[in-house]
Design an enzyme around this catalytic site. Structure first.
Site, PDB file in Angstrom:
ATOM      1  N   GLU A  60       0.853  -1.196   0.000  1.00 45.22           N
ATOM      2  CA  GLU A  60       0.000   0.000   0.000  1.00 45.22           C
ATOM      3  C   GLU A  60       0.884   1.240   0.000  1.00 45.22           C
ATOM      4  O   GLU A  60       2.011   1.211   0.496  1.00 45.22           O
ATOM      5  CB  GLU A  60      -0.889  -0.071   1.256  1.00 45.22           C
ATOM      6  CG  GLU A  60      -1.746   1.116   1.562  1.00 45.22           C
ATOM      7  CD  GLU A  60      -2.834   1.415   0.550  1.00 45.22           C
ATOM      8  OE1 GLU A  60      -2.490   1.612  -0.629  1.00 45.22           O
ATOM      9  OE2 GLU A  60      -4.012   1.510   0.954  1.00 45.22           O
TER      10      GLU A  60
ATOM     11  N   ASP B 258      -3.467   5.546   6.419  1.00 43.44           N
ATOM     12  CA  ASP B 258      -3.898   6.834   6.953  1.00 43.44           C
ATOM     13  C   ASP B 258      -4.990   6.602   8.003  1.00 43.44           C
ATOM     14  O   ASP B 258      -4.687   6.256   9.144  1.00 43.44           O
ATOM     15  CB  ASP B 258      -4.374   7.697   5.765  1.00 43.44           C
ATOM     16  CG  ASP B 258      -4.556   9.158   6.095  1.00 43.44           C
ATOM     17  OD1 ASP B 258      -4.843   9.483   7.258  1.00 43.44           O
ATOM     18  OD2 ASP B 258      -4.431   9.992   5.188  1.00 43.44           O
TER      19      ASP B 258
ATOM     20  N   LYS C 139       0.730   7.242   8.498  1.00 42.29           N
ATOM     21  CA  LYS C 139       0.308   8.508   9.116  1.00 42.29           C
ATOM     22  C   LYS C 139      -0.539   8.170  10.352  1.00 42.29           C
ATOM     23  O   LYS C 139      -1.759   8.241  10.321  1.00 42.29           O
ATOM     24  CB  LYS C 139      -0.526   9.288   8.090  1.00 42.29           C
ATOM     25  CG  LYS C 139      -0.590  10.783   8.302  1.00 42.29           C
ATOM     26  CD  LYS C 139      -1.612  11.414   7.365  1.00 42.29           C
ATOM     27  CE  LYS C 139      -1.044  11.919   6.067  1.00 42.29           C
ATOM     28  NZ  LYS C 139      -2.077  12.665   5.262  1.00 42.29           N
TER      29      LYS C 139
HETATM   30  P1  XMP Z   1      -7.011   5.196   4.578  1.00 51.33           P
HETATM   31  O1  XMP Z   1      -7.496   6.513   5.137  1.00 51.33           O
HETATM   32  O2  XMP Z   1      -8.131   4.304   4.169  1.00 51.33           O
HETATM   33  O3  XMP Z   1      -6.238   5.674   3.320  1.00 51.33           O
HETATM   34  O4  XMP Z   1      -6.012   4.544   5.506  1.00 51.33           O
HETATM   35  C1  XMP Z   1      -5.652   4.840   2.475  1.00 51.33           C
HETATM   36  C2  XMP Z   1      -5.748   5.356   1.067  1.00 51.33           C
HETATM   37  O5  XMP Z   1      -6.023   6.754   0.997  1.00 51.33           O
HETATM   38  C3  XMP Z   1      -5.145   7.437   0.160  1.00 51.33           C
HETATM   39  N1  XMP Z   1      -4.465   8.496   0.950  1.00 51.33           N
HETATM   40  C4  XMP Z   1      -3.655   9.436   0.468  1.00 51.33           C
HETATM   41  N2  XMP Z   1      -3.262   9.681  -0.789  1.00 51.33           N
HETATM   42  N3  XMP Z   1      -1.954  11.477  -0.011  1.00 51.33           N
HETATM   43  C5  XMP Z   1      -2.410  10.702  -1.015  1.00 51.33           C
HETATM   44  O6  XMP Z   1      -2.039  10.933  -2.140  1.00 51.33           O
HETATM   45  C6  XMP Z   1      -2.288  11.300   1.283  1.00 51.33           C
HETATM   46  O7  XMP Z   1      -1.829  12.036   2.164  1.00 51.33           O
HETATM   47  C7  XMP Z   1      -3.202  10.227   1.528  1.00 51.33           C
HETATM   48  N4  XMP Z   1      -3.759   9.745   2.646  1.00 51.33           N
HETATM   49  C8  XMP Z   1      -4.521   8.687   2.252  1.00 51.33           C
HETATM   50  C9  XMP Z   1      -4.201   6.415  -0.347  1.00 51.33           C
HETATM   51  O8  XMP Z   1      -4.535   6.168  -1.694  1.00 51.33           O
HETATM   52  C10 XMP Z   1      -4.421   5.170   0.440  1.00 51.33           C
HETATM   53  O9  XMP Z   1      -4.506   4.034  -0.394  1.00 51.33           O
HETATM   54 MG    MG Z   2      -4.174   4.029  -2.430  1.00 52.02          MG
END
Ligand code: XMP
Ligand code: MG
Length: 186
Positions: free
Chosen positions: A102, A106, A134
């Site tokens: 991945e 986030d 993050k």
């Molecule tokens: P989650 O929030 O589900 O996020 O853990 C995972 C997906 O969200 C996208 N993502 C980002 N993409 N900059 C990006 O370009 C960011 O700061 C960011 N934060 C989340 C990412 O595609 C990941 O697969």
């Molecule tokens: Mg992604």
């Protein structure tokens, strides 16, 4: 090098050289753990595509690869919380040792969903490798087995990561200028 994207970048977080060195360390760690297990890499599209290409070459072990398309962002900068499969796996993962690749962990919504989905489909083990982590924004109790870099709570792009499908082809990882997304989200 010519670029009409640099003007939208506030600062560089990780250079190409730093990324390359870290990806090699991650590849070495994967080799040690999986070289006798014929693992299946499962890349999460679209963000994984550059990292995955470098990681599988850094690991230099007999393995196979697959992709799954997932989406939780409706082109914005925040997770909607609802994860959709936009492209499903093409092979049987029953009994396999999976290495999920991945770009960024986030909120955790995407990987929490995916881990459950893969185990329900009969995967023997699911290891999570994320280039960026993050932790400050986590909503789900999920951790990466290997994380490349811990990033601050800023929206990052480049090396596969996008904003509105753009900037994925920047070779380093940078923070997007807030004006770039603020002008679209008013
Ligand atoms: P989650 O929030 O589900 O996020 O853990 C995972 C997906 O969200 C996208 N993502 C980002 N993409 N900059 C990006 O370009 C960011 O700061 C960011 N934060 C989340 C990412 O595609 C990941 O697969
Ligand atoms: Mg992604």
């Amino acid at each position: 090098m010519k670029s009409n994207m640099e003007q939208d970048i506030l600062k560089v977080l990780y250079t190409e050289e730093e990324i390359k060195a870290r990806v090699q360390e991650m590849g070495d760690a994967l080799y040690d753990q999986f070289h006798d297990k014929n693992p299946l890499f499962v890349g999460v599209l679209n963000g994984c595509f550059i990292f995955m290409a470098d990681l599988v070459r850094a690991s230099q072990m007999k393995s196979q690869l697959e992709f799954i398309g997932l989406s939780s962002y409706q082109n914005g900068v925040k997770s909607s919380g609802v994860v959709q499969i936009t492209r499903d796996l093409q092979s049987d993962i029953h009994g396999r040792n999976l290495i999920v690749v991945e770009d960024i962990l986030d909120s955790g919504n995407t990987l929490a969903f995916l881990k459950k989905y893969l185990l329900a489909k009969g995967a023997a083990t699911v290891n999570i490798v994320t280039l960026l982590d993050k932790p400050s924004r986590r909503e789900k109790a999920i951790t990466a087995d290997i994380a490349g870099f811990i990033v601050p709570d800023e929206f990052v792009v480049g090396y596969g990561l996008d904003y509105g499908q753009q900037y994925r082809n920047i070779p380093y990882i940078g923070v997007l200028k807030p004006q770039v997304y603020e002008r679209n989200e008013e």
